[in-house]
Design a protein around this motif. Sequence first.
Motif, PDB file in Angstrom:
ATOM      1  N   PRO A   1     -15.612  -2.246   1.880  1.00 63.89           N
ATOM      2  CA  PRO A   1     -16.045  -0.850   1.972  1.00 63.89           C
ATOM      3  C   PRO A   1     -16.012  -0.372   3.429  1.00 63.89           C
ATOM      4  CG  PRO A   1     -17.570  -2.113   0.611  1.00 63.89           C
ATOM      5  CD  PRO A   1     -16.618  -3.091   1.206  1.00 63.89           C
TER       6      PRO A   1
ATOM      7  N   VAL B   1      -9.321   8.594  -4.867  1.00 59.91           N
ATOM      8  CA  VAL B   1      -8.316   9.353  -5.637  1.00 59.91           C
ATOM      9  C   VAL B   1      -8.689  10.824  -5.670  1.00 59.91           C
ATOM     10  CG1 VAL B   1      -7.225   7.703  -7.150  1.00 59.91           C
ATOM     11  CG2 VAL B   1      -9.532   8.466  -7.646  1.00 59.91           C
TER      12      VAL B   1
ATOM     13  N   LEU C   1      -5.304 -12.312   1.852  1.00 58.98           N
ATOM     14  CA  LEU C   1      -5.154 -13.265   0.753  1.00 58.98           C
ATOM     15  C   LEU C   1      -4.417 -14.521   1.225  1.00 58.98           C
ATOM     16  CD1 LEU C   1      -4.045 -10.807  -2.080  1.00 58.98           C
ATOM     17  CD2 LEU C   1      -6.338 -11.707  -1.641  1.00 58.98           C
TER      18      LEU C   1
ATOM     19  N   ASP D   1     -17.952 -11.132  -1.210  1.00 61.93           N
ATOM     20  CA  ASP D   1     -19.147 -11.427  -2.004  1.00 61.93           C
ATOM     21  C   ASP D   1     -20.381 -10.778  -1.406  1.00 61.93           C
ATOM     22  OD1 ASP D   1     -18.273 -12.793  -4.124  1.00 61.93           O
ATOM     23  OD2 ASP D   1     -18.789 -14.807  -3.393  1.00 61.93           O
ATOM     24  N   VAL D   2     -20.421 -10.743  -0.085  1.00 65.08           N
ATOM     25  CA  VAL D   2     -21.606 -10.201   0.590  1.00 65.08           C
ATOM     26  C   VAL D   2     -21.582  -8.672   0.637  1.00 65.08           C
ATOM     27  CG1 VAL D   2     -22.928 -10.155   2.743  1.00 65.08           C
ATOM     28  CG2 VAL D   2     -21.833 -12.282   1.997  1.00 65.08           C
ATOM     29  N   VAL D   3     -20.438  -8.094   0.994  1.00 63.95           N
ATOM     30  CA  VAL D   3     -20.422  -6.649   1.259  1.00 63.95           C
ATOM     31  C   VAL D   3     -19.746  -5.823   0.173  1.00 63.95           C
ATOM     32  CG1 VAL D   3     -20.484  -7.016   3.759  1.00 63.95           C
ATOM     33  CG2 VAL D   3     -18.268  -6.711   2.629  1.00 63.95           C
ATOM     34  N   GLY D   4     -19.095  -6.475  -0.789  1.00 61.94           N
ATOM     35  CA  GLY D   4     -18.392  -5.729  -1.829  1.00 61.94           C
ATOM     36  C   GLY D   4     -16.952  -5.427  -1.423  1.00 61.94           C
ATOM     37  N   LYS D   5     -16.265  -4.710  -2.329  1.00 64.21           N
ATOM     38  CA  LYS D   5     -14.854  -4.402  -2.093  1.00 64.21           C
ATOM     39  C   LYS D   5     -14.678  -2.908  -1.878  1.00 64.21           C
ATOM     40  CE  LYS D   5     -13.404  -7.637  -5.527  1.00 64.21           C
ATOM     41  NZ  LYS D   5     -12.724  -7.706  -6.797  1.00 64.21           N
ATOM     42  N   PHE D   6     -13.568  -2.581  -1.223  1.00 63.42           N
ATOM     43  CA  PHE D   6     -13.234  -1.167  -1.006  1.00 63.42           C
ATOM     44  C   PHE D   6     -12.815  -0.520  -2.325  1.00 63.42           C
ATOM     45  CE2 PHE D   6      -9.850   1.994  -0.019  1.00 63.42           C
ATOM     46  CZ  PHE D   6     -10.654   2.918   0.614  1.00 63.42           C
ATOM     47  N   ARG D   7     -13.345   0.660  -2.576  1.00 64.79           N
ATOM     48  CA  ARG D   7     -12.914   1.400  -3.764  1.00 64.79           C
ATOM     49  C   ARG D   7     -11.946   2.489  -3.310  1.00 64.79           C
ATOM     50  NH1 ARG D   7     -17.491   2.451  -5.916  1.00 64.79           N
ATOM     51  NH2 ARG D   7     -17.393   1.060  -7.706  1.00 64.79           N
ATOM     52  N   PRO D   8     -10.665   2.416  -3.748  1.00 65.22           N
ATOM     53  CA  PRO D   8      -9.680   3.403  -3.283  1.00 65.22           C
ATOM     54  C   PRO D   8     -10.089   4.821  -3.656  1.00 65.22           C
ATOM     55  CG  PRO D   8      -8.598   1.613  -4.438  1.00 65.22           C
ATOM     56  CD  PRO D   8     -10.069   1.449  -4.678  1.00 65.22           C
TER      57      PRO D   8
ATOM     58  N   HIS E   1     -22.156   0.492  -2.296  1.00 65.74           N
ATOM     59  CA  HIS E   1     -22.276  -0.724  -3.090  1.00 65.74           C
ATOM     60  C   HIS E   1     -23.736  -1.187  -3.124  1.00 65.74           C
ATOM     61  CE1 HIS E   1     -17.943  -1.688  -3.519  1.00 65.74           C
ATOM     62  NE2 HIS E   1     -17.883  -0.831  -2.518  1.00 65.74           N
ATOM     63  N   PHE E   2     -24.121  -1.822  -4.185  1.00 69.97           N
ATOM     64  CA  PHE E   2     -25.461  -2.403  -4.332  1.00 69.97           C
ATOM     65  C   PHE E   2     -26.560  -1.347  -4.209  1.00 69.97           C
ATOM     66  CE2 PHE E   2     -22.853  -5.504  -1.763  1.00 69.97           C
ATOM     67  CZ  PHE E   2     -22.369  -6.192  -2.859  1.00 69.97           C
TER      68      PHE E   2
ATOM     69  N   GLN F   1      -2.803   4.132   5.603  1.00 65.64           N
ATOM     70  CA  GLN F   1      -1.983   2.949   5.405  1.00 65.64           C
ATOM     71  C   GLN F   1      -2.384   2.105   4.202  1.00 65.64           C
ATOM     72  OE1 GLN F   1       0.620   1.619   7.362  1.00 65.64           O
ATOM     73  NE2 GLN F   1       0.239  -0.515   7.770  1.00 65.64           N
ATOM     74  N   ASN F   2      -3.620   2.301   3.725  1.00 67.07           N
ATOM     75  CA  ASN F   2      -4.064   1.669   2.467  1.00 67.07           C
ATOM     76  C   ASN F   2      -4.242   0.160   2.518  1.00 67.07           C
ATOM     77  OD1 ASN F   2      -4.010   4.163   1.298  1.00 67.07           O
ATOM     78  ND2 ASN F   2      -2.057   3.899   0.285  1.00 67.07           N
TER      79      ASN F   2
ATOM     80  N   ARG G   1      -6.300  12.434   4.342  1.00 63.05           N
ATOM     81  CA  ARG G   1      -5.283  12.041   3.359  1.00 63.05           C
ATOM     82  C   ARG G   1      -4.570  13.257   2.781  1.00 63.05           C
ATOM     83  NH1 ARG G   1      -5.584   6.681   1.623  1.00 63.05           N
ATOM     84  NH2 ARG G   1      -4.223   7.011  -0.139  1.00 63.05           N
TER      85      ARG G   1
ATOM     86  N   GLY H   1       0.812  -1.224   0.000  1.00 67.24           N
ATOM     87  CA  GLY H   1       0.000   0.000   0.000  1.00 67.24           C
ATOM     88  C   GLY H   1       0.837   1.262   0.000  1.00 67.24           C
TER      89      GLY H   1
ATOM     90  N   ILE I   1     -12.737  -0.581  -9.759  1.00 63.93           N
ATOM     91  CA  ILE I   1     -12.347  -1.883  -9.208  1.00 63.93           C
ATOM     92  C   ILE I   1     -12.959  -3.043  -9.990  1.00 63.93           C
ATOM     93  CG2 ILE I   1     -11.838  -1.073  -6.876  1.00 63.93           C
ATOM     94  CD1 ILE I   1     -14.571  -1.863  -5.980  1.00 63.93           C
ATOM     95  N   TYR I   2     -14.061  -2.804 -10.681  1.00 66.76           N
ATOM     96  CA  TYR I   2     -14.681  -3.896 -11.430  1.00 66.76           C
ATOM     97  C   TYR I   2     -14.096  -4.022 -12.841  1.00 66.76           C
ATOM     98  CZ  TYR I   2     -17.910  -4.059  -7.573  1.00 66.76           C
ATOM     99  OH  TYR I   2     -18.440  -4.165  -6.312  1.00 66.76           O
TER     100      TYR I   2
ATOM    101  N   VAL J   1      -7.958   3.777 -11.041  1.00 72.75           N
ATOM    102  CA  VAL J   1      -7.757   3.531  -9.608  1.00 72.75           C
ATOM    103  C   VAL J   1      -9.066   3.142  -8.941  1.00 72.75           C
ATOM    104  CG1 VAL J   1      -7.072   4.566  -7.416  1.00 72.75           C
ATOM    105  CG2 VAL J   1      -5.793   5.093  -9.483  1.00 72.75           C
ATOM    106  N   SER J   2     -10.122   3.880  -9.281  1.00 72.46           N
ATOM    107  CA  SER J   2     -11.383   3.593  -8.614  1.00 72.46           C
ATOM    108  C   SER J   2     -12.239   2.605  -9.404  1.00 72.46           C
ATOM    109  CB  SER J   2     -12.152   4.887  -8.348  1.00 72.46           C
ATOM    110  OG  SER J   2     -12.224   5.648  -9.520  1.00 72.46           O
TER     111      SER J   2
ATOM    112  N   TYR K   1      -2.456   1.142  -5.899  1.00 77.67           N
ATOM    113  CA  TYR K   1      -1.624   0.243  -5.087  1.00 77.67           C
ATOM    114  C   TYR K   1      -2.316  -1.117  -4.996  1.00 77.67           C
ATOM    115  CZ  TYR K   1      -4.935   1.954  -1.601  1.00 77.67           C
ATOM    116  OH  TYR K   1      -6.080   2.308  -0.932  1.00 77.67           O
ATOM    117  N   HIS K   2      -1.594  -2.107  -4.481  1.00 78.32           N
ATOM    118  CA  HIS K   2      -2.156  -3.453  -4.284  1.00 78.32           C
ATOM    119  C   HIS K   2      -2.725  -3.998  -5.601  1.00 78.32           C
ATOM    120  CE1 HIS K   2      -3.895  -6.869  -2.363  1.00 78.32           C
ATOM    121  NE2 HIS K   2      -5.116  -6.411  -2.228  1.00 78.32           N
TER     122      HIS K   2
ATOM    123  N   TYR L   1      -3.559  -8.305   3.601  1.00 73.52           N
ATOM    124  CA  TYR L   1      -4.622  -8.014   2.630  1.00 73.52           C
ATOM    125  C   TYR L   1      -5.651  -9.140   2.555  1.00 73.52           C
ATOM    126  CZ  TYR L   1      -2.531  -3.722   0.863  1.00 73.52           C
ATOM    127  OH  TYR L   1      -2.061  -2.434   0.743  1.00 73.52           O
TER     128      TYR L   1
END
Lengths: 406, 581
Positions: free
Chosen positions: B239, B581, B147, B572-579, A380-381, B233-234, B469, A32, A248-249, A245-246, A56-57, B145
């Motif tokens: 989300p 910018v 993984l 799958d349930v809650v989605g992923k974080f969108r960084p 989301h959703f 820290q990223n 940030r 990160g 993600i999909y 960057v944003s 990142y990542h 992360y």
Amino acid sequence: MAVALNPRRAAHPARAPRVPLRILTAVPICDGHDSAVTTINIELARHGIEVIYLGYHQSVSAIARAAVQEDVNVVGLSSYNGGHIIFFKEVADQLRHSGNGDIPVFGGGGGTITKADERIMRRQGTDRIFFAGTPLKDIMTIIQRDYARTAKPNAKFKGDRSLARAITLVEQNLSARRPPRVIPARRQGRGFVVGIAGPGGAGKSTLIDELTSRFLRQHPTGRIAILANDPSHPDTGGAILGDRVSAIYAQDDRVFFRSLATRGSLTGLSAATPAAIGILQQSGEFDLILVESVGVGQESDPFGSFGQSRRLTDAVLFVLAPHYGGLIQLQKIALLNGADLVALNKCDHPMARTAQAEIQARLNQNGRGQVLHSTTAARHFDPGVDALFAAIQALGSARGRTGGAR
Amino acid sequence: MSQLGKIADSVDRYNRFVAAEVARARSDRKFAAELRARWAALRASVTMTRSPTGTPLPRLALPDTDEPGAIAEYLFGQGFPGQFPYATAAYREMYLDHETGTGEEPMRLFAGLGLAEDTNARFKYLSRHQKSLRLSTAFDGPTLYGLDSDHAGVLGKVGEGGVAIDTVEDMGRLFAGFDLTRKDASVSMTMNAPAPVILAMFIAAAKRRFGAGCVPNLRGTIQADMLKEVQAQNEVIFPVDASLRFLCDMIEWCVPNMPRWYPVSISGYHIAEAGATPVQQAAFTLSNGFTYAGLLQARGADINAFGPRLSFFLDCSLDVEYLVLGRVCRRIWAIGLRDVFGAGPKAQILKLHTQTSGRSLIAAEFQNNLTRTAVELMLAYMNYTNSCHSNSADEPFTTPTEKYALLASHGQSILLEESGLFKHTMNLFGGAPGLLALERQVEQRILSVFREMDTLGGVIAAMEQRYQRSQIQESGHRIETQIYSGERPVIGLNKYVSDEPMPSVPLARTSPKKQRLQVERLRAFKRRHAKTAPAALQRLAHVARGGGNVFAELVDTVEVCSLGQITACLADVVGKFRPMV
């Protein structure tokens, strides 16, 4: 460290405006540390370079996919928490194995990448490592000197790279109005093209990403393309193209994502956009093609919504956020008349209720039956985005295009 | 809705209260007499000790005054050690009993490299001279992360910069041979986005070894500070709202079930390392802490139950503000929790872990880093930090090698055990004019950041507007510019530079053979549980979708599922974080 400039270029300082270099920058997976790459991005753009920043990542496949779709001159990776020897090798390998080994990879990692590492990494396909303490100025000179080369115009590429390459050629040679016929259509259906415009900061990129996620979920085999326009800096000609960057999909092989810098065009779109749309349509690969304009003002009409001649896209979606500044401002926005679909994004904002009422009243004046979609793309959703996506598909079907509704 | 404005006001109100009490002490004879009597009793309670050269010393140093105004100023403004507002210290006596062996060491050395058994060996090496058990764990990138070690493209990162943990079995190997149920044992884990999964693995592994009844005895800290992840820290997976929900689920489960566990360590370290000034570090960290307290209260949790389980983690670098940062933070936290959140004394105490600054260390002439760390250690202990980690001098280029990790540990022993600085007398420096002047300035600057964030709608709203940030990045950029121009001297880098070439130093790297071994172990685990894992993941998804306590379910899920499987299921349930910018 003194760096000699390319003598040939030095001898011809007054050549026609150079085609900007395109660089993809990213930080590897599970890392990160983005402060170095952020500094480098700004510096690259200041030097007239188009920087496609991935974030990142980032996984090997995300980096390789982006490098191919963006048809960059070179990939730059900033790695700070180890594992660089294997990671850089995998990026270079994946590019080579997919027939894109002409795209070199360079990197840096402060004190974490040693000289001994560098020797191994160079043997394994990494072009160059910048060590801690290399002045930014020297980094820029080396990049401009060594990575300006691109593939020859007649070089043969496969898959997404051939599309990406065709778009690059159009960008480089805008006098050729007709899109080059490089891709034989694999199947019927030219794809439904939606232009997306709206003021900067309205959340267009996030909304497009959320629409992408719905497309991927509802069409398990289809493909979607996104052309994301961002402004070039008028002084330097450089640009930071940060929409990935944003997005993600967009990290999916069924998504073709291409960032376009406007390169002096003031319409809100790169002058290459019409041809790029043509290339994507001709390929027959895509069910849905989304074209994002740069943030546009009140009088803008990037997609030719009012033109007597052919419109650039099949439909136009106008996106705005609750902070448009009052009723008078709303009256001035031309695209509220021209758009087929209108979305008020950021509806979790306290101003949203007022905005909904004012914009709907403004649309009613047009007498076109335009419906205002209320969305919160950052959530989301969001059901509002669901409804907007359904409306896009319905419009596609009504106009006889697939729009993904196969 | 933000409470930051109210908190800033409450600190100002408290300062006015102190001023009024000082004035009253000087005008109201009865009050003055009360104060004098109280002061006399406190002074009488201080016992004497003797330095090794025979000098008699009080075990607690107090201002040498009999003037009621000065007494009021000290008791209300600073606080007797262990008393409100805790500027002096969280407890009455700290660091004093090294020679008699009754106190617990504040030294806590962060370690993590390679596979679980490698880190286990490093733990044994580092703790062999410690009386109490202090195990502080660094995890590798894939684990941070969420993984698995067999995830595409992460092989090179397995065991790099920290230990690789994929399953409950790895967790068992990590702490093998240590009695985690000992009263003086304490484990800490620098783990954030996947913290609920990792803590669940820790609990499951402990139950396997010590029996189900061991859980209430487990003591330690998990970082789990998602707000600072988003701000600096990223390392974010889900989300923001889902990340905070999983965290609150874990805290709510831990409070009754693990009464000795600190389920969140509200951290400024990474904020400072990303470039924040000391004031920004303190302001963002405290405001994140107040936000967690507000979120938990909004879920119906009792501040006096969860408040004492919140802990803090600050960076200590070389800027002058670090002389007082811990003191100021304790004071603001105590006043805010008491006056805005209605917390009782136990919840008011800010428990502080400090780490010396990694950012202040440089590769050029890296042995100077030993001195830098020593000075930072001294500043950290002058703030009466509850625990402390000292960095290794070789960190600019490698995960600490054994040699420099040991020197870092000895640095703390020299300060606390060899030198007489902290051994005989508590509160050698508190109330010094320089400290007081700094404290007032730093406190006011922190409050003005609070007020700025309040106008933005509070911490989370400010974060969505990228406020923290942008501030951190701006400050980081200023430091770099100052170093570049020479305004900020860095010896060996921009001042007194020698031409000596960089000596070749050994690197701690994880071999590809070990990385492959980790993948094989993980795959064997997945094969063994291939039949039971899908149902366990389904149950987890069901709870996550239904809004139940995810952590309670995770404690079972980790028995048969790997970290990566669980992360994918929750995403799958809650989605992923969108960084941002």
